[in-house]
Design an enzyme around this catalytic site. Structure first.
Site, PDB file in Angstrom:
ATOM      1  N   MET A 102       1.000  -1.153  -0.105  1.00 57.99           N
ATOM      2  CA  MET A 102       0.031   0.070  -0.026  1.00 57.99           C
ATOM      3  C   MET A 102       0.987   1.047   0.083  1.00 57.99           C
ATOM      4  O   MET A 102       1.754   1.437   1.060  1.00 57.99           O
ATOM      5  CB  MET A 102      -0.934   0.061   1.184  1.00 57.99           C
ATOM      6  CG  MET A 102      -1.837  -1.196   1.363  1.00 57.99           C
ATOM      7  SD  MET A 102      -2.969  -1.247   2.938  1.00 57.99           S
ATOM      8  CE  MET A 102      -1.456  -1.945   4.005  1.00 57.99           C
ATOM      9  N   GLY A 189       1.492   4.193   4.439  1.00 55.12           N
ATOM     10  CA  GLY A 189       2.186   3.408   3.664  1.00 55.12           C
ATOM     11  C   GLY A 189       2.862   2.207   4.341  1.00 55.12           C
ATOM     12  O   GLY A 189       3.402   2.136   5.266  1.00 55.12           O
ATOM     13  N   SER A 190       2.228   0.950   3.641  1.00 56.73           N
ATOM     14  CA  SER A 190       2.797  -0.338   4.463  1.00 56.73           C
ATOM     15  C   SER A 190       2.446  -1.469   3.556  1.00 56.73           C
ATOM     16  O   SER A 190       2.289  -1.431   2.250  1.00 56.73           O
ATOM     17  CB  SER A 190       1.707  -0.231   5.727  1.00 56.73           C
ATOM     18  OG  SER A 190       0.558   0.086   5.455  1.00 56.73           O
ATOM     19  N   ARG A 191       2.165  -2.561   4.331  1.00 56.09           N
ATOM     20  CA  ARG A 191       2.110  -3.921   3.395  1.00 56.09           C
ATOM     21  C   ARG A 191       1.314  -4.834   4.376  1.00 56.09           C
ATOM     22  O   ARG A 191       1.338  -4.947   5.469  1.00 56.09           O
ATOM     23  CB  ARG A 191       3.342  -4.323   3.203  1.00 56.09           C
ATOM     24  CG  ARG A 191       3.324  -5.602   2.178  1.00 56.09           C
ATOM     25  CD  ARG A 191       4.662  -6.174   1.830  1.00 56.09           C
ATOM     26  NE  ARG A 191       5.138  -7.426   2.088  1.00 56.09           N
ATOM     27  CZ  ARG A 191       6.538  -7.958   2.010  1.00 56.09           C
ATOM     28  NH1 ARG A 191       7.307  -7.097   1.738  1.00 56.09           N
ATOM     29  NH2 ARG A 191       6.624  -9.285   2.473  1.00 56.09           N
TER      30      ARG A 191
END
Length: 232
Positions: A102, A189-191
């Site tokens: 993301m 912001g990440s996953r």
């Protein structure tokens, strides 16, 4: 439908996790607009972006035993077998994994990939490497959730990224979740990684765009009946 109703139907709700940030942004914007208008307008733009970041649109989730839907909006960055994090207790053998990255412009509300009971939640501190790197699964700060489902055990791991500094969970051990139900959020912001039972064949490829609660990552009963749909 009135003009007001048309406007309301086109607006995307903001998740409650964003309210404190919006309040701060609006307050700073008001002060700067009074004292230093050019900086005030910059603060207004940042506040608008905060509202955009914390947007929480409704999704229409396909519901059928065996369907695994994406837990996150974003780009599928990795597909293939990988050993799940040790703290999940899913064993040390590689399992089918799909990773969704993301960026700061994607919706960051995460949704359950399928119906099940949360049997474990495990948090692990770590680094803040770029979340689209493979080693982020091992090195970055993360929060893992194990789902006990009718078709096996699944691991769902929220991974903090280069900018992300806060993983938020909406569920606790023992809770039951429905497909597409909101279970958490990662700020800025990440996953999210999904570990599936051995033998599962992912139905997505690297580079594909995924939509949380809607995109089917895998179908464990490919010959099953047509799915129904759940709106949330």
């Amino acid at each position: 439908m009135s003009v007001l109703d048309s406007i309301r139907s086109g607006l995307v709700p903001v998740h409650r996790e964003g309210y404190p940030f919006l309040l701060i942004g609006a307050s700073v914007s008001a002060v700067l607009l009074w004292l230093v208008p050019p900086l005030g307008w910059i603060a207004v733009l940042i506040t608008v972006w905060i509202a955009y970041f914390f947007r929480d649109p409704e999704r229409v989730t396909p519901v059928r035993e065996g369907l695994v839907v994406s837990p996150a909006d974003g780009r599928v960055c990795l597909v293939g077998p990988a050993v799940p994090p040790a703290e999940l207790g899913l064993g040390d053998a590689p399992l089918p994994r799909v990773c969704i990255f993301m960026n700061v412009f994607d919706v960051h509300v995460n949704r359950a990939p399928l119906a099940g009971q949360v049997s474990r939640i495990a948090y692990r501190p770590g680094k803040f490497l770029s979340a689209d790197l493979d080693k982020a699964s091992d090195d970055n700060e993360r929060s893992g959730m194990v789902l006990e489902t009718a078709v096996g055990r699944f691991g769902v791991v929220q991974i903090a990224g280069l900018v992300a500094r806060r993983i938020v969970s909406f569920v606790r051990e023992g809770d039951s979740v429905a497909p597409g139900e909101r279970f958490g959020l990662i700020r800025f912001g990440s996953r999210v990684d999904v570990y599936m039972p051995a033998g599962t064949r992912p139905a997505v490829s690297e580079g594909q765009r995924a939509i949380a609660g809607e995109t089917v990552l895998a179908d464990l009963a490919a010959q099953g009946p047509e799915p129904t749909y759940r709106v949330d």
